[in-house]
Design an enzyme around this catalytic site. Structure first.
Site, PDB file in Angstrom:
ATOM      1  CE  LYS A 188     -76.689  59.433 -10.006  1.00  0.00           C
ATOM      2  NZ  LYS A 188     -76.775  58.498  -8.892  1.00  0.00           N
ATOM      3  CB  VAL A 248     -78.374  61.864 -14.581  1.00  0.00           C
ATOM      4  CG1 VAL A 248     -77.638  60.818 -15.401  1.00  0.00           C
ATOM      5  CG2 VAL A 248     -78.314  61.500 -13.111  1.00  0.00           C
ATOM      6  CG  ASP A 301     -85.437  56.660  -0.712  1.00  0.00           C
ATOM      7  OD1 ASP A 301     -86.498  56.027  -0.580  1.00  0.00           O
ATOM      8  OD2 ASP A 301     -85.327  57.646  -1.454  1.00  0.00           O
ATOM      9  N   GLY A 342     -82.266  63.470 -16.257  1.00  0.00           N
ATOM     10  CA  GLY A 342     -83.103  63.694 -15.081  1.00  0.00           C
ATOM     11  C   GLY A 342     -82.381  64.543 -14.058  1.00  0.00           C
TER      12      GLY A 342
END
Ligand SMILES: *[C@@H]1O[C@H](CO)[C@@H](O)[C@H](O)[C@H]1NC(C)=O
Ligand SMILES: *[C@@H]1O[C@H](CO)[C@@H](O)[C@H](O)[C@H]1NC(C)=O
Ligand SMILES: *[C@@H]1O[C@H](CO)[C@@H](O)[C@H](O)[C@H]1NC(C)=O
Length: 500
Positions: free
Chosen positions: A167, A153, A277, A146
């Site tokens: 990452k 990643v 978040d 993603g």
């Protein structure tokens, strides 16, 4: 202006997703129509699910994580921004050292998660993180997992076996693009964009908990891996749609994991940490356990205040005002923000739905208290652990009719073969009816309530995370096979009164 557009887009997705959750919750069970509708939903969802992987879709190009007041910065020069990011990292260190210093207070020694030495976990040499630049040199990415505004990643295979998530900075991401557009300085922009990942690595080194993704290593040598890279335990994206279809026990596990995480974050080695978040996309699942994976939006500072009205916690459907402490900070604001977010994004969807009848009063109490922010994270966790205790011990089943067992003949040391399966919901197995039970008595009660059920098996080899047994219900079988770990219970009398 660009930021506004992004906010709107994200808001839209969230609202749509919420619609989906509700739809899934009210779908009539086991009807073919519902099944088709759900498949369609899944199909439409997969289009954007990839983007939600690993919480990569951040709200703002340069998240103002340390800016607890939420003010928007004026247009700073790149240097100024770099300086600010550096200060943000230093703040993390200062918070950590302050709490670790002999004069500062320490977390209780029984808290296993904080027993490590600061020196061992400075940014360039990690204690537990044994994967470094050298190890990463030979590691090949095998899959793309993603990407988002800042980070991407990759899944990578380790030479000694097993997979990790790597990452790194997304050079094609929006953060990088906007920065280069504004400043025409790709070197400086790369540095700026890297700060988010640096901060995340620092936080992961200092915050260690079973419900936070494990940092397995890192490398900051650009000649080896092309920039800063964090090596993480690999998880799968948390999908609420999938969780909503899971047995209550699995959904409860997620909520309990969150309650444990929130208590830890409120009393962490960095002080009270809040996730600005806090949404499902910030988490992944690792063997059924929820883990926080995205930390760059974490804040460790509680706002200062002069009066209570300065300590306002705003949510779309509810506002809260917290007391301003005598030291002039909104004490508990971070903790309460986390707790309410856990309530509105997770507990409301996952906890009450399909809960065991006798646990419902306690669950409603928890829901009511967290929804009104009446309990601290400590108290919330106590309530959750009580729920776990009741559920595990089967105390909530004490009132089951004991006569029910008489309706079944038991054959120990055998398993059934040539089974005629029927489906139930929410089953642990797709083709068949497999549910977790505390005892043969509870299984008998379930079998008696299913018109299709004529027998069930219990195996001591298959248990759930709470230690409950997995019972497999069926409408018939052709013969029995020896199996020392299994017992088959046959229903003597069907509801119609016919003897089998
Ligand atoms: C929360 O507070 C804001 C700002 O004071 C206000 O505009 C909003 O209407 C309030 N929302 C609710 C649900 O009370
Ligand atoms: C909690 O219960 C009280 C009293 O019944 C009720 O007024 C309140 O609205 C409930 N809060 C939530 C969040 O359910
Ligand atoms: C909550 O638990 C933490 C860690 O166990 C402890 O340090 C803290 O004092 C507790 N807070 C309250 C209000 O009981």
């Amino acid at each position: 202006m660009r930021q506004c557009e992004k906010h709107e887009l994200l808001f839209d997705i969230t609202e749509t997703q919420r619609g989906h959750y509700l739809l899934v919750m009210i779908l009539p069970r086991s009807s073919l129509f519902a099944f088709l509708l759900f498949s369609l939903l899944l199909l439409s969802l997969t289009v954007f699910v990839k983007k939600w992987h690993f919480g990569l879709q951040e709200k703002k190009p340069f998240g103002d994580a340390a800016r607890a007041d939420g003010s928007t910065p004026a247009h700073h020069s790149l240097d100024k921004q770099l300086q600010e990011r550096q200060q943000e990292l230093e703040l993390v260190d200062i918070a950590f050292l302050k709490i670790k210093s002999p004069d500062g207070f320490m977390d209780s020694p029984t808290d296993h998660s904080v027993n490590y030495d600061y020196r061992k976990i400075s940014l360039d040499s990690t204690a537990k993180a044994d994967i470094g630049c050298e190890e990463l040199n030979g590691v090949k990415a095998v899959d793309f997992l993603g990407s988002g505004y800042t980070k991407k990643v990759m899944k990578a295979a380790m030479p000694e076996g097993g997979f990790v998530a790597m990452k790194s900075v997304n050079h094609q991401g929006i953060d990088m693009r906007l920065c280069v557009e504004d400043f025409q300085d790709s070197q400086g922009c790369q540095e700026l964009v890297s700060f988010k990942l640096k901060k995340e690595i620092m936080l992961l080194q200092r915050l260690q908990h079973p419900n936070i993704i494990e940092l397995k290593g890192q490398c900051q040598d650009s000649s080896v891996v092309g920039g800063i890279t964090a090596v993480l335990e690999q998880g799968t994206p948390l999908q609420m749609i999938h969780l909503l279809q899971s047995p209550w026990e699995e959904r409860f596990r997620v909520c309990l994991g969150l309650a444990r995480l929130l208590k830890y974050l409120s009393h962490s080695p960095l002080g009270s940490v809040s996730l600005l978040d806090f949404q499902p996309r910030q988490f992944v699942m690792v063997s059924g356990e929820i883990k926080l994976t995205d930390l760059d939006d974490a804040t460790i500072k509680e706002p200062s205040c002069q009066e209570d009205s300065d300590c306002l916690l705003q949510f779309p459907s509810r506002n809260f005002t917290l007391p301003c402490s005598s030291s002039g900070t909104c004490e508990g604001l971070n903790e309460m923000r986390n707790l309410y977010n856990a309530y509105r994004y997770f507990f409301t969807y996952l906890l009450p739905h399909q809960a065991p009848l006798l646990l419902k009063p306690l669950i409603l109490q928890i829901m009511n208290a967290t929804g009104d922010l009446k309990l601290s994270t400590n108290q919330t966790l106590i309530a959750f652990e009580e729920l776990l205790h009741l559920y595990k011990s089967g105390l909530h089943l004490e009132n089951l009719p004991s006569s029910i067992a008489k309706d079944y003949a038991v054959l120990k040391g055998v398993q059934s073969a040539g089974n005629v399966e029927y489906r139930c919901w929410p089953s642990y197995r797709q083709h068949g009816c497999v549910l977790s039970v505390h005892s043969a008595r509870e299984a008998a009660l379930i079998c008696s309530s299913h018109p299709d059920c004529t027998s069930f098996s219990l195996s001591s080899q298959h248990t759930t995370w709470t230690g409950r047994l997995l019972a497999s219900f069926r409408s018939g079988y052709s013969h029995l096979l020896p199996d020392v770990h299994s017992a088959v219970y046959m229903r003597r009398v069907k509801a119609s009164g016919a003897v089998l």
